[in-house]
Each structure stands twice: as structure tokens, then as C-alpha cells.
Scaffold this motif. Structure first.
Motif, PDB file in Angstrom:
ATOM      1  N   ASP A 275       0.813  -1.217   0.000  1.00 43.93           N
ATOM      2  CA  ASP A 275       0.000   0.000   0.000  1.00 43.93           C
ATOM      3  C   ASP A 275       0.850   1.273   0.000  1.00 43.93           C
ATOM      4  O   ASP A 275       0.483   2.271  -0.623  1.00 43.93           O
ATOM      5  CB  ASP A 275      -0.931   0.011   1.216  1.00 43.93           C
ATOM      6  N   GLU A 276       1.980   1.253   0.683  1.00 39.21           N
ATOM      7  CA  GLU A 276       2.758   2.480   0.865  1.00 39.21           C
ATOM      8  C   GLU A 276       3.878   2.656  -0.145  1.00 39.21           C
ATOM      9  O   GLU A 276       4.244   3.793  -0.465  1.00 39.21           O
ATOM     10  CB  GLU A 276       3.329   2.510   2.288  1.00 39.21           C
ATOM     11  N   VAL A 277       4.447   1.567  -0.644  1.00 38.42           N
ATOM     12  CA  VAL A 277       5.559   1.659  -1.598  1.00 38.42           C
ATOM     13  C   VAL A 277       5.118   1.265  -2.995  1.00 38.42           C
ATOM     14  O   VAL A 277       5.300   2.009  -3.962  1.00 38.42           O
ATOM     15  CB  VAL A 277       6.747   0.782  -1.150  1.00 38.42           C
ATOM     16  N   GLU A 278       4.526   0.075  -3.103  1.00 36.26           N
ATOM     17  CA  GLU A 278       4.132  -0.425  -4.419  1.00 36.26           C
ATOM     18  C   GLU A 278       3.056   0.447  -5.052  1.00 36.26           C
ATOM     19  O   GLU A 278       3.071   0.681  -6.266  1.00 36.26           O
ATOM     20  CB  GLU A 278       3.631  -1.865  -4.279  1.00 36.26           C
ATOM     21  N   MET A 279       2.119   0.935  -4.266  1.00 32.36           N
ATOM     22  CA  MET A 279       1.014   1.722  -4.808  1.00 32.36           C
ATOM     23  C   MET A 279       1.233   3.228  -4.673  1.00 32.36           C
ATOM     24  O   MET A 279       0.332   4.009  -4.946  1.00 32.36           O
ATOM     25  CB  MET A 279      -0.288   1.332  -4.100  1.00 32.36           C
ATOM     26  N   CYS A 280       2.399   3.633  -4.243  1.00 29.03           N
ATOM     27  CA  CYS A 280       2.661   5.067  -4.124  1.00 29.03           C
ATOM     28  C   CYS A 280       2.717   5.701  -5.507  1.00 29.03           C
ATOM     29  O   CYS A 280       3.319   5.152  -6.436  1.00 29.03           O
ATOM     30  CB  CYS A 280       3.975   5.289  -3.391  1.00 29.03           C
ATOM     31  N   TYR A 281       2.113   6.853  -5.643  1.00 17.23           N
ATOM     32  CA  TYR A 281       1.954   7.518  -6.943  1.00 17.23           C
ATOM     33  C   TYR A 281       2.711   8.834  -6.936  1.00 17.23           C
ATOM     34  O   TYR A 281       2.478   9.698  -6.098  1.00 17.23           O
ATOM     35  CB  TYR A 281       0.459   7.729  -7.205  1.00 17.23           C
ATOM     36  N   PHE A 282       3.648   8.967  -7.881  1.00 17.06           N
ATOM     37  CA  PHE A 282       4.409  10.196  -8.060  1.00 17.06           C
ATOM     38  C   PHE A 282       4.172  10.731  -9.464  1.00 17.06           C
ATOM     39  O   PHE A 282       4.093   9.957 -10.422  1.00 17.06           O
ATOM     40  CB  PHE A 282       5.914   9.958  -7.882  1.00 17.06           C
ATOM     41  N   SER A 283       4.097  12.040  -9.591  1.00 16.39           N
ATOM     42  CA  SER A 283       3.949  12.665 -10.904  1.00 16.39           C
ATOM     43  C   SER A 283       4.460  14.096 -10.845  1.00 16.39           C
ATOM     44  O   SER A 283       4.226  14.798  -9.853  1.00 16.39           O
ATOM     45  CB  SER A 283       2.486  12.673 -11.348  1.00 16.39           C
ATOM     46  N   PRO A 284       5.154  14.562 -11.898  1.00 10.27           N
ATOM     47  CA  PRO A 284       5.575  15.972 -11.941  1.00 10.27           C
ATOM     48  C   PRO A 284       4.399  16.943 -11.899  1.00 10.27           C
ATOM     49  O   PRO A 284       4.582  18.120 -11.580  1.00 10.27           O
ATOM     50  CB  PRO A 284       6.331  16.075 -13.272  1.00 10.27           C
TER      51      PRO A 284
END
Length: 315
Positions: A275-284
């Protein structure tokens, strides 16, 4: 065949596997805090870069650009360092990598780059296709020269420097704008390993970088990084003889000296990896007031790619 509760349980199990990322699939994350050295109100109105009281909570994900699940972490590759700042103005994502430049600068070449980097059969890389792309796009050789040094085989995420590569815009309260590039420097120093040691660790401990980070934080040897920026006032941008948005070149430090901003300390591990690493979402595209996206076609494409990838993965 009428046990519908069992059917629902199996259906949920089938959907536990989340579609993988196109790049930076294998990663590791940690929580921490960011402390500002001095306010930057002359350059940006972003609250977390102006308030000296307290610290800003962050989450950082380190990753291998071409590393899939189960791959060796020490293989020659580009590494990512994505930082999510939990600010009062919203979540701000700063995506960086351990190489100061990128392969290309034109948005139309990104799909070709993807196919040159990713294995066609899902198992092995097509070296001929990779080098054909590089030969047809000579601007890529700046990154290749960095990648095939020991910088492409790092010792630990704790000793890894990282760069934004992309150029962003800061805007202050007086509506003055500045072009900015970011850099993270590990306060423990910068260390790499040879190709021979990387090959050995790939077989002996494929998860060497993850284990190193986790063991350090559990042992209270907290990794620390210093954030610095290079700034160019918008009205002075035309005076430079290079394109300040070009991702295949480095801003000269003599013309654009680094300014120290603050310190990042990682001090807590996630409790749920999926939940915290695999599904973490980053975007510029995740920005806050005071930080903006410039008129840059490739960066705009990256914003869409990250956002659309997240829409696909969260279904």
C-alpha cells in the motif's frame, strides 16, 4: 458450485496483482522529514520553502529505471529518487534520478526510447535495438557516458546523489519567476562500486540496496541528503547560450551556482509495502502554489504518462 463467497474471494485474489509500472518498477521506500535552512520567499511562495517552524514530512521512493520485480538491484542502470513533500498547500512530488541528464529532449521520441530500453520478449534486452536508437539520437550519448562509469553501479541508496533533470518554475509573491533545477547530495558521501562487485552482488544478494537501506534505518543510522537548487531569473534566461529546458545538458555551475535549501532525513520504514511503496503515486504534475511546470513538451508528456499510468494501476 454455488459457494459464491468462495468465488468472490478468488476474484479478489485474482485482482491483487497490480499492473506494473513502465519504468522504475522495483523500488523501496522510507518516510522522513525535511528541514529548511532559510526561507526562500524572494524566489517562491511555496509554503514549505518559507516556513522555518517545524519540519515537512516526506516519503521517498528509490528505484531502478529498468528493474522489474525480482531483478538484481546492483545491475547497471539509472536510479530514481522520488520525494513526496506533505505540505500545507498539498502534496508536492519532486522526481529525480542519479544521472544529471536524460536520453532525449523531444517528446516525439519517448515511445521509441521506451521500446529501445524495454525487453521485447519480457525477458532479455535487445542490444542491437538499444544501440541503434543511441546511434540515431546522438544527444543520448551524454547520458551513456555517465551510465557506463561506476555511477551506473551504485553501492547504496544512502550514498546516491540525485538530480531533477527537468527544469521547473518558481514564482514568488511579487509574481517574479525563476527557472530552477534541483540536486540531492548524500551527506554521508557519494560511493559507487565496480562492475565486478555489482555482478557479484547481483548473484549473492539481489536485494542489496533494499537491505542496506532497511538495515540502516532499523539500526538508527538515518540517511541524510542535502537539497540545493540552481536558479535563473526569467528575465535573464535569454542571456544564456543554451536552452535552459534541454534535459540532455547540464547547467554550468560557474554561471548557475548551487544554493543550499535544506536537509532531508529518512527515519521511518513503511508498515505495509504494497500500500505504501508499491502503490505510491508520483507525478511531476503534483505541484503546489509557488512551483509551476514550464512550457516544455517532454515534461508535459511525462505528467500525462505518470498520471495515466496511475489511473491504469489503481483500477
Amino acid at each position: 458450485m454455488t459457494d459464491f463467497l468462495l468465488f468472490n474471494k478468488l476474484a479478489e485474489m485474482n485482482r491483487e496483482m497490480t499492473p506494473e509500472r513502465l519504468f522504475h518498477e522495483k523500488g523501496v521506500g522510507a518516510y522522513g522529514e525535511f528541514n529548511l535552512y532559510m526561507p526562500f520567499s524572494d524566489y517562491t511562495k511555496a509554503d514549505f520553502l518559507n516556513k522555518m517552524e517545524g519540519s515537512t514530512e516526506v516519503f521517498v521512493r528509490f528505484s531502478r529505471a529498468l528493474g522489474r520485480r525480482g531483478s538484481a538491484e546492483t545491475a547497471r542502470d539509472i536510479r530514481g529518487m522520488s520525494v513526496k513533500f506533505f505540505t500545507e498547500g498539498g502534496d508536492y512530488d519532486l522526481l529525480c534520478q542519479n544521472m544529471p541528464i536524460f536520453f532525449i529532449n523531444e517528446a516525439g521520441k519517448f515511445s521509441d526510447l521506451y521500446h529501445a530500453l524495454r525487453p521485447e520478449n519480457g525477458l532479455s534486452h535487445d542490444r542491437q535495438r538499444f544501440w541503434e536508437f543511441m546511434a540515431n539520437n546522438p544527444e543520448s550519448f551524454h547520458l551513456i557516458m555517465w551510465l557506463f562509469t561506476n555511477k551506473g553501479t551504485i553501492k547504496s541508496y544512502r550514498y546516491m546523489e540525485s538530480y531533477s533533470v527537468n527544469t521547473y518554475v518558481w514564482r514568488n509573491q511579487d509574481d517574479k519567476t525563476f527557472y530552477v533545477r534541483y540536486q540531492w547530495l548524500p551527506l554521508m558521501g557519494n560511493k559507487n562500486i565496480s562492475a565486478q562487485e555489482a555482478e557479484f552482488l547481483a548473484g549473492y544478494d539481489p536485494d542489496a540496496l533494499t537491505n542496506d537501506l532497511y538495515n540502516a534505518i532499523e539500526g538508527e543510522i538515518y540517511p541524510e541528503y542535502e537539497l540545493s537548487v540552481q536558479l535563473i531569473p526569467e528575465n535573464a534566461a535569454k542571456e544564456f547560450h543554451f536552452d535552459i529546458l534541454n534535459k540532455t545538458i547540464i547547467w554550468p555551475e560557474r554561471a548557475c551556482p548551487h544554493i543550499k535549501v535544506g536537509k532531508l532525513t529518512l527515519n521511518r520504514l513503511p508498515s505495509d509495502f504494497h500500500d505504501e511503496v508499491e502503490m505510491c503515486y508520483f507525478s511531476p504534475s503534483n505541484i503546489v502554489p509557488g512551483i509551476e511546470i514550464p512550457n516544455d513538451e517532454l515534461l508535459a508528456l511525462m505528467c500525462f504518462a505518470h498520471d495515466d499510468g496511475w489511473r491504469n494501476r489503481r483500477r
